[in-house]
Scaffold this active site. Structure first.
Site, PDB file in Angstrom:
ATOM      1  CG  ASP A 137      -2.003   1.002   1.211  1.00  0.00           C
ATOM      2  OD1 ASP A 137      -1.736   2.173   0.866  1.00  0.00           O
ATOM      3  OD2 ASP A 137      -3.139   0.642   1.549  1.00  0.00           O
ATOM      4  CG  HIS A 146      -8.604  -3.735  -2.213  1.00  0.00           C
ATOM      5  ND1 HIS A 146      -9.680  -3.075  -2.762  1.00  0.00           N
ATOM      6  CD2 HIS A 146      -8.212  -2.996  -1.154  1.00  0.00           C
ATOM      7  CE1 HIS A 146      -9.929  -1.981  -2.056  1.00  0.00           C
ATOM      8  NE2 HIS A 146      -9.054  -1.916  -1.076  1.00  0.00           N
ATOM      9  CG  HIS A 169      -6.569  -3.295   3.299  1.00  0.00           C
ATOM     10  ND1 HIS A 169      -5.856  -2.177   2.929  1.00  0.00           N
ATOM     11  CD2 HIS A 169      -7.837  -3.100   2.855  1.00  0.00           C
ATOM     12  CE1 HIS A 169      -6.648  -1.346   2.287  1.00  0.00           C
ATOM     13  NE2 HIS A 169      -7.863  -1.884   2.228  1.00  0.00           N
TER      14      HIS A 169
END
Length: 130
Positions: free
Chosen positions: A28, A92, A94
């Site tokens: 990220d 997505h 994390h």
């Protein structure tokens, strides 16, 4: 085309951790903690639960293979998993190194340099066993 699809297409650079024909893991750019990694299907689907079962299960299996490398590379108690799904319209997951619940605070974003991101990605890749 989402920013993640543009990363998949090579139009936008990213600090890649691992890649298969169907999935991509990369850091990220604005992490909550060092090592915060995004795991995506390369196929652009907005909502995680709209993924076909096979793609969804494959995404989770891919994330499961990435998490131990992050945990070995980054000093943490465990790897947290979050699915928010509001910030980018591309499914997505994390993977976030955790030492406290505060590490999951998405209001607290870091701004690491490209060099720091590059070093972190290299460190995590050293611990991969795909």
């Amino acid at each position: 085309m989402t920013i993640f699809s543009r990363i998949v297409a090579g139009e936008i650079p990213a600090h890649k951790i691992a890649e298969t024909d169907d999935y991509l893991a990369f850091l990220d750019a604005f992490p909550t903690t060092t090592g915060h990694t995004l795991v995506i299907p390369k196929k652009e689907v907005d909502y995680l639960f709209d993924l076909e079962d096979e793609l969804y299960m494959g995404l989770m299996a891919f994330a499961k293979r990435i998490a131990p490398a992050i945990e070995k590379a980054i000093l943490c108690k465990r790897i947290g998993v979050a699915v928010i799904g509001l910030e980018v319209p591309h499914a997505h997951v994390h993977l976030i190194p955790l030492n406290s619940m505060a590490d999951m605070n998405f209001s607290n974003k870091m701004k690491p340099s490209q060099e720091e991101l590059s070093e972190t990605a290299a460190l995590i890749r050293q611990h991969l066993s795909l």
